[in-house]
Design a protein around this motif. Sequence first.
Motif, PDB file in Angstrom:
ATOM      1  N   UNK A 160      44.306  35.862  19.235  1.00 54.31           N
ATOM      2  CA  UNK A 160      43.141  35.677  18.354  1.00 54.31           C
ATOM      3  C   UNK A 160      41.905  35.269  19.170  1.00 54.31           C
ATOM      4  N   UNK A 161      40.749  35.476  18.570  1.00 59.24           N
ATOM      5  CA  UNK A 161      39.501  35.093  19.227  1.00 59.24           C
ATOM      6  C   UNK A 161      39.458  33.580  19.439  1.00 59.24           C
ATOM      7  N   UNK A 162      40.049  32.824  18.520  1.00 58.63           N
ATOM      8  CA  UNK A 162      40.071  31.366  18.662  1.00 58.63           C
ATOM      9  C   UNK A 162      40.849  30.959  19.913  1.00 58.63           C
ATOM     10  N   UNK A 163      41.963  31.659  20.139  1.00 62.46           N
ATOM     11  CA  UNK A 163      42.761  31.356  21.337  1.00 62.46           C
ATOM     12  C   UNK A 163      41.988  31.725  22.606  1.00 62.46           C
ATOM     13  N   UNK A 164      41.277  32.839  22.545  1.00 58.01           N
ATOM     14  CA  UNK A 164      40.479  33.272  23.700  1.00 58.01           C
ATOM     15  C   UNK A 164      39.435  32.204  24.017  1.00 58.01           C
ATOM     16  N   UNK A 165      38.747  31.749  22.965  1.00 65.55           N
ATOM     17  CA  UNK A 165      37.710  30.736  23.181  1.00 65.55           C
ATOM     18  C   UNK A 165      38.298  29.433  23.704  1.00 65.55           C
ATOM     19  N   UNK A 166      39.440  29.052  23.150  1.00 68.37           N
ATOM     20  CA  UNK A 166      40.068  27.795  23.567  1.00 68.37           C
ATOM     21  C   UNK A 166      40.452  27.812  25.044  1.00 68.37           C
ATOM     22  N   UNK A 167      41.065  28.903  25.497  1.00 67.91           N
ATOM     23  CA  UNK A 167      41.489  28.916  26.906  1.00 67.91           C
ATOM     24  C   UNK A 167      40.292  29.080  27.840  1.00 67.91           C
ATOM     25  N   UNK A 168      39.280  29.781  27.357  1.00 70.46           N
ATOM     26  CA  UNK A 168      38.075  29.908  28.184  1.00 70.46           C
ATOM     27  C   UNK A 168      37.416  28.544  28.332  1.00 70.46           C
ATOM     28  N   UNK A 169      37.314  27.808  27.227  1.00 71.72           N
ATOM     29  CA  UNK A 169      36.734  26.459  27.280  1.00 71.72           C
ATOM     30  C   UNK A 169      37.558  25.544  28.177  1.00 71.72           C
ATOM     31  N   UNK A 170      38.879  25.816  28.227  1.00 69.38           N
ATOM     32  CA  UNK A 170      39.754  24.971  29.042  1.00 69.38           C
ATOM     33  C   UNK A 170      39.707  25.358  30.522  1.00 69.38           C
ATOM     34  N   UNK A 171      38.962  26.423  30.853  1.00 66.96           N
ATOM     35  CA  UNK A 171      38.761  26.757  32.260  1.00 66.96           C
ATOM     36  C   UNK A 171      39.507  27.970  32.770  1.00 66.96           C
ATOM     37  N   UNK A 172      40.196  28.710  31.899  1.00 66.90           N
ATOM     38  CA  UNK A 172      40.867  29.933  32.345  1.00 66.90           C
ATOM     39  C   UNK A 172      39.831  31.019  32.600  1.00 66.90           C
ATOM     40  N   UNK A 173      40.022  31.765  33.669  1.00 67.94           N
ATOM     41  CA  UNK A 173      39.059  32.829  33.962  1.00 67.94           C
ATOM     42  C   UNK A 173      39.554  34.201  33.515  1.00 67.94           C
ATOM     43  N   UNK A 174      40.868  34.363  33.428  1.00 65.98           N
ATOM     44  CA  UNK A 174      41.422  35.649  33.010  1.00 65.98           C
ATOM     45  C   UNK A 174      42.332  35.467  31.809  1.00 65.98           C
ATOM     46  N   UNK A 175      42.451  36.511  31.019  1.00 61.14           N
ATOM     47  CA  UNK A 175      43.312  36.439  29.842  1.00 61.14           C
ATOM     48  C   UNK A 175      44.007  37.756  29.564  1.00 61.14           C
ATOM     49  N   UNK A 176      45.126  37.665  28.861  1.00 62.93           N
ATOM     50  CA  UNK A 176      45.954  38.832  28.567  1.00 62.93           C
ATOM     51  C   UNK A 176      46.574  38.600  27.200  1.00 62.93           C
ATOM     52  N   UNK A 177      46.636  39.639  26.397  1.00 62.09           N
ATOM     53  CA  UNK A 177      47.287  39.477  25.098  1.00 62.09           C
ATOM     54  C   UNK A 177      46.875  40.538  24.108  1.00 62.09           C
ATOM     55  N   UNK A 178      47.554  40.525  22.959  1.00 61.51           N
ATOM     56  CA  UNK A 178      47.331  41.558  21.949  1.00 61.51           C
ATOM     57  C   UNK A 178      45.891  41.545  21.440  1.00 61.51           C
ATOM     58  N   UNK A 179      45.188  40.412  21.558  1.00 61.08           N
ATOM     59  CA  UNK A 179      43.788  40.381  21.144  1.00 61.08           C
ATOM     60  C   UNK A 179      43.000  41.464  21.889  1.00 61.08           C
ATOM     61  N   UNK A 180      43.279  41.626  23.161  1.00 57.91           N
ATOM     62  CA  UNK A 180      42.586  42.642  23.964  1.00 57.91           C
ATOM     63  C   UNK A 180      43.273  43.994  23.817  1.00 57.91           C
ATOM     64  N   UNK A 181      44.545  44.033  24.090  1.00 62.47           N
ATOM     65  CA  UNK A 181      45.310  45.276  23.960  1.00 62.47           C
ATOM     66  C   UNK A 181      46.788  45.001  24.190  1.00 62.47           C
ATOM     67  N   UNK A 182      47.630  45.804  23.543  1.00 65.12           N
ATOM     68  CA  UNK A 182      49.040  45.814  23.898  1.00 65.12           C
ATOM     69  C   UNK A 182      49.202  46.643  25.164  1.00 65.12           C
ATOM     70  N   UNK A 183      50.403  46.701  25.689  1.00 63.04           N
ATOM     71  CA  UNK A 183      50.673  47.596  26.804  1.00 63.04           C
ATOM     72  C   UNK A 183      50.605  49.029  26.284  1.00 63.04           C
ATOM     73  N   UNK A 184      49.940  49.883  27.044  1.00 59.78           N
ATOM     74  CA  UNK A 184      49.722  51.267  26.613  1.00 59.78           C
ATOM     75  C   UNK A 184      50.176  52.238  27.715  1.00 59.78           C
ATOM     76  N   UNK A 185      50.455  53.499  27.359  1.00 51.69           N
ATOM     77  CA  UNK A 185      50.835  54.468  28.383  1.00 51.69           C
ATOM     78  C   UNK A 185      49.703  54.717  29.391  1.00 51.69           C
ATOM     79  N   UNK A 186      50.049  55.299  30.526  1.00 50.55           N
ATOM     80  CA  UNK A 186      49.077  55.415  31.621  1.00 50.55           C
ATOM     81  C   UNK A 186      47.799  56.163  31.236  1.00 50.55           C
ATOM     82  N   UNK A 187      47.936  57.207  30.398  1.00 47.20           N
ATOM     83  CA  UNK A 187      46.720  57.963  30.069  1.00 47.20           C
ATOM     84  C   UNK A 187      45.763  57.131  29.210  1.00 47.20           C
ATOM     85  N   UNK A 188      46.329  56.224  28.392  1.00 48.93           N
ATOM     86  CA  UNK A 188      45.462  55.352  27.590  1.00 48.93           C
ATOM     87  C   UNK A 188      44.832  54.255  28.451  1.00 48.93           C
ATOM     88  N   UNK A 189      45.577  53.794  29.441  1.00 49.23           N
ATOM     89  CA  UNK A 189      45.017  52.810  30.368  1.00 49.23           C
ATOM     90  C   UNK A 189      43.811  53.419  31.081  1.00 49.23           C
TER      91      UNK A 189
END
Length: 283
Positions: free
Chosen positions: A237-266
Amino acid sequence: RAKANGKNQACFFDATMTRELVRRREIEAELRLALQRDELSIFFQPIVDLETGRIRTFEALVRWFHPEKGELKPDEFIPVAEESGVIVALGNWITAQAARAAAQWPADVTLAVNLSPLQIKAPGAAVGILKALKEAQLDPARLELEVTESLFLEDSPVVRSFVEVLSKVGVQFALDDFGTGYSSLAYIHNWPFSKIKVDRSFVSGPHVGRKSDAIIRAVSQMAATLDMTIVAEGLETIEQVQAVRDAGCTLGQGFYFSRAVPDYLAAMLLAQEHHTHIKTQTG
Ligand code: C2E
Ligand code: MG
Ligand code: MG
Ligand code: MG
């Protein structure tokens, strides 16, 4: 202990065990064939810069589409592959496939590949990875190997030389699922990690709150001081993204951005991003 609870329970326990064992044997036998039958493929999940939203890395995640059983989860068959030793052939195949896909991406996008401990301890493990990189013509500096803490329970010379050989040519290492295992700071101190991936249980779930937030904050601070990057896993969720960013994380991964996709979609996600980037530069 099962026997002490009465005869019925003992039988129930045995039947479950047997069923589980049969299933494992089945998976093991079919896994050997799956590679030849083309039932496996590699999907890619983006890891995103939380400031700019740009894709910095794709993590390779193996998928098995079984003709009768449907999609099998890696958590189901990777342990079986480890037990039976199939993991070595499987792992080499995964790295080779993933490297081939990554060679098509812009040079500043890196590839993350998961390695299981048994795979690393197998003879010729480092050579297998170097071979895959060479064949795909992928710069070793664009490869990140994700390993978990369980690898370091015993400080084995085999693991040490594996890490040394690959570090020397520029391969990076990431500590995966941080916070779920033994999480000894000694691992971070003793091994050349460039990234720490904070497990998704710190981001979502019943125990998330002020405490987990404080832990992410502390790990982020430590990481920054040690010149490591911290990745938050499992952002939904966007709330989780904001929370970890505020906590100092620089990178993030998760369904909010995208699930794992086949190579052509990547590749499409990257092309789209490039397009948007040019548009914002000119317009
Ligand atoms: P991992 O390396 O920690 O990979 C992240 C897992 O979390 C992936 O599950 C991914 O699909 C899932 N995930 C990502 N974002 C979210 C989210 O927002 N919410 C939720 N609920 N889940 C999310 P997957 O693909 O099922 O893989 C599970 C584990 O299996 C991996 O954990 C890794 O340990 C192992 N694995 C997967 N592919 C490979 C592989 O190619 N080789 C080896 N050795 N292990 C692999
Ligand atoms: Mg991983
Ligand atoms: Mg993980
Ligand atoms: Mg995991």
